[in-house]
Write a protein that holds these residues in place. Structure first.
Motif, short mmCIF file in Angstrom:
data_model
loop_
_atom_site.label_atom_id
_atom_site.label_comp_id
_atom_site.label_asym_id
_atom_site.label_seq_id
_atom_site.Cartn_x
_atom_site.Cartn_y
_atom_site.Cartn_z
N LEU A 438 2.44 -1.70 -4.10
CA LEU A 438 3.00 -0.87 -3.02
C LEU A 438 1.96 0.12 -2.51
N VAL A 439 1.29 0.82 -3.42
CA VAL A 439 0.29 1.81 -3.02
C VAL A 439 -0.89 1.13 -2.35
N GLY A 440 -1.37 0.02 -2.90
CA GLY A 440 -2.48 -0.69 -2.30
C GLY A 440 -2.16 -1.20 -0.92
N THR A 441 -0.95 -1.70 -0.73
CA THR A 441 -0.55 -2.19 0.59
C THR A 441 -0.50 -1.06 1.61
N LEU A 497 -10.91 2.52 -7.31
CA LEU A 497 -10.22 1.86 -6.21
C LEU A 497 -9.66 2.84 -5.20
N VAL A 498 -9.11 3.97 -5.67
CA VAL A 498 -8.50 4.96 -4.78
C VAL A 498 -9.15 6.31 -5.05
N GLY A 499 -9.74 6.89 -4.01
CA GLY A 499 -10.41 8.17 -4.15
C GLY A 499 -9.54 9.33 -3.69
N LEU A 500 -9.83 10.52 -4.16
CA LEU A 500 -9.15 11.75 -3.78
C LEU A 500 -10.17 12.68 -3.13
N GLN A 516 -11.42 -5.02 -3.34
CA GLN A 516 -10.68 -5.18 -4.58
C GLN A 516 -9.22 -4.76 -4.42
N LEU A 517 -8.98 -3.73 -3.62
CA LEU A 517 -7.62 -3.27 -3.39
C LEU A 517 -6.79 -4.32 -2.65
N ARG A 521 -2.68 -5.75 -2.38
CA ARG A 521 -1.96 -5.89 -1.13
C ARG A 521 -1.46 -7.31 -0.93
N ASN A 522 -2.26 -8.29 -1.34
CA ASN A 522 -1.87 -9.69 -1.15
C ASN A 522 -0.68 -10.10 -1.99
N MET A 523 -0.28 -9.25 -2.95
CA MET A 523 0.90 -9.55 -3.75
C MET A 523 2.19 -9.32 -2.97
#
Length: 796
Positions: A438-441, A497-500, A516-517, A521-523
């Motif tokens: 969900l977050v990656g998408t 993968l996710v930066g702040l 990589q993320l 998303r492809n899921m």
């Protein structure tokens, strides 16, 4: 499951079946929807550690190795396994298979005929020959049969699983659960409703001496580990896992074989004896009622979404039942989802063109470095099992011309394709969307560099609702606030993968590694593929700008572009089987209901309502097209990859006045296409770096071959060339941007995301074609020098 080992939590909601989590503390936890216990209870409790609690550690080890309670595996549901002599019994059954014996006699007879014709048996045998010659033939045939049976015995011993010792399997269970629950600290989750249904099916299959064939999706080596752990913990007979012999390396190979793996070659070629031996073993397993596990996709998905079905081992299982050698078998599609997949780093390297390393023990043991990480949880879901025999009967009734014995290759392939895509569709139906997906998408479907925490939470909630509206499932997290679920997902994904962004008034997150993320998303894309195709088709007009009246699209034009895109991605995605018209009508109605689009209708002569025009709704425009853009962002990377594949075909245009062959090595062409794509990305002519991934480009080339655009040889090495009618013409030695290939690429480009470097079509045309020509010239130059190099080496 004993009462002291199962803790049932009270439920205030019945919106979904409760989850069952298998953790490392010897317990199975039933999590009903809505319970309010501590979110960590039963999820991350691990095995006792010797240093911190030596007495508990010794107790746990003692219980496992003594086989106390459920650990004994004495009363499992299914046929007897894990007993002394199991392997020898299986070998004897396989080697005595009538099919194998007949094949050995056939091959021996053919060999004797060849030797006789070549004069290797003494006097040539003509018209029956002499008695002495007949005796020599018979003796030689027996000798060859014995030799072939010895070969078969050796192959069988190397192939079959050797489930001999319950003490061994108890230790294997302890070890694998220890490793699995340390890596996936929130445990392995299943649906209690699905488990109870599966146990009931297993009990019936046991009575009928039938096998359950588990057909999971394949994203990680953890797939078969988690399924074995679930079956062992719930008292179901462990399946024999069909595995490629690339994993059969020292130490680990023997361990896995005794835990249930059967080793097969990655490629059978035309080895008739080996093919028959594999079929005989599959027949034996199914005739005895032993469970099986086979990955319908063949290999692991490197992109996060389902791969097209592979029909190798699946065809053997189908043939066992279709031929009548096996009465029936039960098919159970399985979905395995992860918060984070251990192997994603290596997948990205492979997709970017680096060769896949050979499996070895050192690399396997190096994976232990991830065991201290917190990778979240594993969710395993089981579709309702069904009879393979009933499926075959239904298909024969549906296709009356399908012969009873599947005599032709076309008949078998037709049935296999239906079976394969049915299983994939049912895997998608029961798949659970994880918080990381969900977050990656969300992060990859928003405009701008980053997103604030509050907006991220809002969009995750919106996406969760959309997933459920599409009939999908969102991982159950005990009614925790979305903010907590998002925090957990961000923690699992990690800063790589996710930066702040530091020092801002609100926490703002951005995608660090979009390639990589995209795996996560492809899921989710399978749930929205129809909406994405419609949005990409409508985008061909939306991107033109101007007022709403200029961006509306006729139904005929939309239908044509959706049809074009759906055919283009036929090998990428699993589409509903209702057909284009029905799917398009349903999707348009759904988008209209959601307020994304507005449909203009008129009455036909028969009085029915027909759609004339499609355009974005005023509400969607007022909120910045966020929903429409979401669907476009999902499909755009694949549109880019297809466009790159089509443009790269222009490299196959033969240079003028050349003496080189008209074909090029396929592997070299695909490598060059990747280099072309990387260059276009860094120069701004390609929006998505993930469009250069090897798997998507391979799929594009497969579709081009099916459409007759390219001709691929079956020689070694495999070569490729353009079909004559698709070859672009040249003017002054330069490739001209005209002809069917250019128009095909241009039609794909119409649905591409607009970029600042792509607004001037003439500039793009000259710049991209110039680069294509440079890369293509290098390919043709290499092809011209290759024969000379080979000739020089031959002379040496």
């Amino acid at each position: 499951m004993a009462s002291d080992e199962t803790r049932l939590k009270s439920s205030t909601s019945a919106e979904q079946a409760p989850d069952l989590s298998i953790t490392a503390d010897d317990n199975v936890y039933l999590h009903a929807a809505g319970y309010n216990e501590s979110p960590e209870r039963g999820l991350i409790h691990s095995f006792a550690r010797f240093r911190s609690s030596p007495l508990d550690f010794i107790r746990e080890v003692s219980l496992h190795f003594s086989g106390t309670g459920w650990r004994s595996f004495d009363r499992h549901i299914g046929q007897p396994e894990f007993y002394a002599g199991f392997s020898e019994d299986m070998k004897t059954r396989v080697l005595n298979s009538p099919m194998l014996v007949a094949k050995v006699r056939e091959l021996a007879e053919k060999r004797v005929e060849v030797e006789a014709q070549e004069g290797l048996l003494g006097e040539a045998v003509l018209n029956g020959g002499s008695v002495g010659n007949q005796d020599r033939r018979a003796d030689r045939r027996v000798q060859i049969e014995e030799s072939l049976m010895q070969v078969s015995e050796g192959w069988t011993d190397a192939m079959i699983c050797k489930m001999e010792s319950k003490r061994f399997i108890r230790g294997a269970y302890y070890l694998t659960t220890q490793l699995l629950t340390r890596a996936y600290h929130q445990g392995v989750h299943v649906s209690s409703e699905e488990v109870l249904r599966l146990r009931a099916v297993a009990e019936k299959a046991e009575k009928n001496k039938q096998s359950i064939i588990f057909l999971p999706c394949h994203r990680s080596h953890v797939d078969y580990v988690s399924l074995q752990v679930i079956c062992y913990r719930l008292g179901l007979a462990l399946p024999t896992v069909v595995a490629g012999d690339n994993l059969n390396f020292p130490v680990l190979g023997s361990f896995l074989q005794h835990a249930g793996a059967m080793w097969i070659r990655r490629s059978f070629g035309d080895d008739q004896l080996y093919i028959t031996l594999v079929q005989a073993y599959i027949d034996t397993l199914l005739q005895c009622g032993y469970n099986l596990e086979c990955f319908v996709e063949g290999g692991r998905s490197r992109t996060g979404k389902l791969l097209p079905p592979k029909f190798g081992i699946l065809s053997y299982m189908l043939d066992s039942v279709a031929s009548g050698r096996v009465e029936d078998a039960i098919i159970c599609p399985v979905s395995t989802q992860y918060d984070k997949v251990i192997e994603v780093d290596s997948y990205i390297s492979e997709l970017l063109g680096q060769p896949k390393p050979k499996e070895n023990l050192r690399d396997f043991l190096s994976a232990s470095s991830v065991l201290s990480l917190k990778l979240g949880r594993v969710d395993v879901r089981f579709h309702e099992p069904w009879s393979l025999k009933s499926f075959i009967t239904q298909q024969r009734d549906r296709f009356s011309k399908l012969p009873q014995q599947l005599d032709t290759k076309e008949d078998r392939l037709r049935l296999l394709r239906t079976l394969g895509y049915k299983v994939l569709s049912e895997i998608n139906d029961v798949s659970v969307v994880m918080p990381t997906a969900l977050v990656g998408t969300v992060l990859l479907t928003l405009r701008g560099r980053g997103v604030g925490k509050s907006e991220l939470i809002r969009r995750v909630e919106w996406l969760s609702d959309r997933v459920r509206a599409q009939g999908g499932r969102v991982a159950h997290f005990k009614n925790l606030p979305t903010s907590v679920v998002v925090d957990r997902a961000l923690e699992v994904l990690g800063p790589g993968l996710v930066g702040l962004v530091p020092g801002l008034p609100e926490d703002t997150f951005y995608a660090v590694d979009r390639f990589q993320l995209s795996f996560y998303r492809n899921m989710t894309i399978h749930l929205f593929i129809l909406q994405s195709l419609v949005s990409a088709a409508l985008y061909t007009h939306v991107k033109q700008g101007g007022g709403p009246e200029y961006q509306r699209m006729s139904y005929g034009d939309l239908h044509a572009q959706v049809h074009f895109l759906s055919q283009l991605f036929r090998g990428e995605f699993i589409f509903p089987t209702e057909g284009l018209d029905a799917n398009l009508s349903k999707t348009l109605s759904g988008l209209e209901k959601d307020g994304v689009i507005t449909l203009s209708r008129s009455k036909t002569e028969s009085g029915e309502s027909a759609v004339d025009y499609i355009e974005l709704s005023a509400a969607e425009r007022s909120q910045g097209r966020e929903n429409f853009d979401f669907y476009c962002f999902l499909i755009w990377p694949f549109v880019e990859a297809a466009w790159l594949g089509a443009i790269s075909l222009m490299m196959l245009t033969p240079p003028p006045f050349t003496s080189t062959p008209q074909s090029l090595p396929l592997a070299s062409v695909q490598d060059a296409a990747q280099r072309l794509g990387k260059t276009l990305y860094h120069q701004g002519d390609l929006s998505y770096f993930e469009a250069v991934n090897k798997e998507t480009l391979k799929n594009a080339y497969t579709r081009f071959q099916e459409e007759g655009m390219i001709l691929v040889s079956k020689s070694s090495p495999v070569t490729i060339r353009l079909a004559p009618e698709w070859v672009p013409r040249r003017a002054d030695a330069d490739i001209v941007a005209h002809g069917p290939l250019w128009r095909f690429a241009d039609r794909i480009s119409a649905s591409r995301r607009e970029g600042k470097n792509r607004r001037d079509g003439a500039t793009v045309r000259s710049r991209v074609l110039a680069l294509v020509q440079v890369v293509g010239e290098g390919l043709w130059a290499d092809a011209e020098t290759a024969p000379r190099k080979r000739g020089g080496m031959a002379r040496l």
